[in-house]
Design a protein around this motif. Structure first.
Motif, mmCIF file in Angstrom:
data_model
loop_
_atom_site.group_PDB
_atom_site.id
_atom_site.type_symbol
_atom_site.label_atom_id
_atom_site.label_comp_id
_atom_site.label_asym_id
_atom_site.label_seq_id
_atom_site.Cartn_x
_atom_site.Cartn_y
_atom_site.Cartn_z
ATOM 1 N N ARG A 1 0.858 -1.194 0.000
ATOM 2 C CA ARG A 1 0.000 0.000 0.000
ATOM 3 C C ARG A 1 0.889 1.237 0.000
ATOM 4 O O ARG A 1 1.725 1.411 0.892
ATOM 5 N N VAL A 2 0.672 2.102 -0.979
ATOM 6 C CA VAL A 2 1.555 3.246 -1.205
ATOM 7 C C VAL A 2 0.762 4.547 -1.114
ATOM 8 O O VAL A 2 -0.313 4.670 -1.712
ATOM 9 N N GLU B 1 3.712 0.691 2.902
ATOM 10 C CA GLU B 1 3.613 -0.239 4.017
ATOM 11 C C GLU B 1 3.063 -1.582 3.561
ATOM 12 O O GLU B 1 2.302 -1.678 2.601
ATOM 13 N N GLY B 2 3.485 -2.630 4.267
ATOM 14 C CA GLY B 2 3.028 -3.977 3.983
ATOM 15 C C GLY B 2 1.794 -4.336 4.792
ATOM 16 O O GLY B 2 1.170 -3.487 5.438
ATOM 17 N N ARG C 1 6.256 0.128 7.749
ATOM 18 C CA ARG C 1 6.567 1.015 6.634
ATOM 19 C C ARG C 1 8.048 0.977 6.282
ATOM 20 O O ARG C 1 8.889 0.646 7.117
ATOM 21 N N ILE C 2 8.328 1.336 5.034
ATOM 22 C CA ILE C 2 9.719 1.501 4.622
ATOM 23 C C ILE C 2 10.295 2.725 5.318
ATOM 24 O O ILE C 2 9.685 3.793 5.320
ATOM 25 N N ARG D 1 12.502 -6.623 3.072
ATOM 26 C CA ARG D 1 12.246 -6.636 4.508
ATOM 27 C C ARG D 1 10.744 -6.614 4.811
ATOM 28 O O ARG D 1 10.286 -7.185 5.804
ATOM 29 N N LEU D 2 9.959 -5.997 3.927
ATOM 30 C CA LEU D 2 8.508 -5.962 4.105
ATOM 31 C C LEU D 2 7.817 -7.175 3.498
ATOM 32 O O LEU D 2 6.597 -7.287 3.561
ATOM 33 N N GLY D 3 8.600 -8.071 2.890
ATOM 34 C CA GLY D 3 8.010 -9.269 2.291
ATOM 35 C C GLY D 3 7.669 -9.123 0.825
ATOM 36 O O GLY D 3 6.867 -9.893 0.297
ATOM 37 N N PHE D 4 8.283 -8.139 0.138
ATOM 38 C CA PHE D 4 7.979 -7.902 -1.269
ATOM 39 C C PHE D 4 9.229 -8.067 -2.123
ATOM 40 O O PHE D 4 9.592 -7.201 -2.921
ATOM 41 N N GLU D 5 9.887 -9.182 -1.956
ATOM 42 C CA GLU D 5 11.100 -9.454 -2.727
ATOM 43 C C GLU D 5 10.745 -9.702 -4.187
ATOM 44 O O GLU D 5 9.781 -10.400 -4.505
ATOM 45 N N GLY D 6 11.508 -9.093 -5.059
ATOM 46 C CA GLY D 6 11.338 -9.355 -6.491
ATOM 47 C C GLY D 6 10.320 -8.485 -7.198
ATOM 48 O O GLY D 6 10.105 -8.661 -8.401
#
Length: 381
Positions: A136-137, A146-147, A152-153, A210-215
């Motif tokens: 969510r941006v 944020e995831g 949040r980043i 780190r938030l679980g959004f690799e790739g």
């Protein structure tokens, strides 16, 4: 045994690295390539544990090859092999487990192998079956991402945040590397700007991971983009809502307009000065202004003059020279019998326009004259 792939356009350097790796007794060389284009095809097929990449290769250099490896989520560790000095390496090492300086040293290579073994031993968390998280941006107001766990980043640098903002704003569009360089580092020389970009990309990939959004940060054909469907921005949701309202311009959409305006959390990239976003900022403000104005008109049709006045005031607060909003406010006050307020609003608009050395439009003058004369048609558009 560590499965390694080597890429270097210098055959002599390639042979030396291969020999030194084999002598460690802990590395098996499963393939080699002399350029980045051949390397990526073989890496996709072989899926080694580690790729030793020379930075200076013709066509596609080692850094660009690393971008593809990371973008395609090939789960391959990267070691850069380079003749660059420490200053240059600092721009690239963020993407790699380690780096090796030419000429290669046996003891230094042994340390790299041990580091690779430690990295391989780390367990990477796997997403739960069926998980399909969406990042969510927020782009309107402050920039945030944020995831699912509301974590949040935490931006490491202002340029990392700006890079993310650029990509998130463009949605599904694939942005050429040079477009990003010109937008984010317009005054830097090309080579240094590329180093800055690669560092920011590395920071961003790590923070997304780190938030679980690799790739989800992709790189193909020298273009970057965020994976479609993996992110959701308030900016795009807001524009979708505006488009839906415009599909039925004649209908009574007061409640829907109120809901959409409640989502408007301020200008795009508040407190940030991004020259490359000026058109989008202007477009967003214009859309919000048009919506506030139309909402005031809808209140007028419903004869809800108090709300009409509030909507017109909000628009004037954002756009003090908006004569249409001024006329709406005058009509609202007139309908409520507040003639003194009508005169005050008109005088304020005259003063504002005088600063610009322009006269109010004939439409505004005529409305004020009609109200002064208390003509029945003063409330009509």
């Amino acid at each position: 045994m560590i499965r390694a792939f080597l890429a270097d356009d210098e055959e002599h350097a390639l042979n030396i690295l291969k020999l030194l790796l084999l002598r460690t007794g802990e590395v098996e060389v499963v393939g080699t390539a002399s350029n980045g284009f051949d390397a990526i095809e073989r890496l996709r097929a072989l899926r080694p544990d580690v790729a030793f990449l020379d930075i200076e290769m013709p066509g596609m250099n080692g850094v660009e090859l690393a971008e593809l490896i990371l973008s395609e989520h090939l789960d391959i560790q990267i070691v850069f092999v380079t003749a660059y000095d420490q200053y240059a390496i600092s721009a690239f090492e963020q993407e790699a487990v380690d780096y090796l300086l030419k000429p290669l040293e046996k003891d230094r290579l042994a340390k790299t192998v041990q580091r690779l073994k430690r990295e391989a031993a780390k367990q990477r968390p796997s997403p739960a079956p069926g998980d399909n998280p969406v990042l969510r941006v927020r782009l309107m107001g402050d920039i945030a991402a944020e995831g699912a766990g509301q974590e949040r980043i935490k931006w490491r640098t202002g340029k990392e945040k700006e890079l993310f903002a650029f990509l998130a704003l463009r949605g599904k569009e694939r942005i050429h590397r040079d477009v990003l360089l010109n937008a984010l580092w317009p005054e830097e020389n090309y080579r240094k700007a590329k180093g800055y970009l690669h560092t920011c990309v590395s920071f961003l990939r790590k923070d997304l991971r780190r938030l679980g959004f690799e790739g989800i940060l992709k790189y193909e054909d020298e273009k970057y983009y965020l994976e479609p469907g993996a992110i959701e921005t308030d900016y795009e949701r807001w524009l979708d809502a505006i488009r839906a309202i415009k599909q039925d311009p004649a209908g009574d959409r007061v409640e829907e307009m109120e809901r959409v305006l409640s989502l408007y959390q301020g200008t795009l990239f508040k407190d940030e000065d991004y020259p490359w976003a000026e058109d989008e900022v202007r477009h967003l403000e214009q859309a919000a202004g048009e919506l506030r104005t139309e909402l005031a008109k809808q209140y007028e049709r419903r004869r809800e003059y108090g709300k009409m006045i509030e909507a017109a005031q909000r628009q004037l607060a954002h756009s003090p020279y908006d004569e249409e909003a001024c006329r709406l406010l005058m009509r609202g006050y007139y309908a409520e019998g507040k003639h003194d307020e009508v005169f005050r609003v008109y005088r304020q608009m005259l003063a504002r326009l005088e600063e610009l050395e322009i006269e109010p439009s004939e439409k505004t003058k005529r409305l004020f004259a009609d109200i002064r004369m208390a003509k029945p048609g003063a409330l009509s558009e």
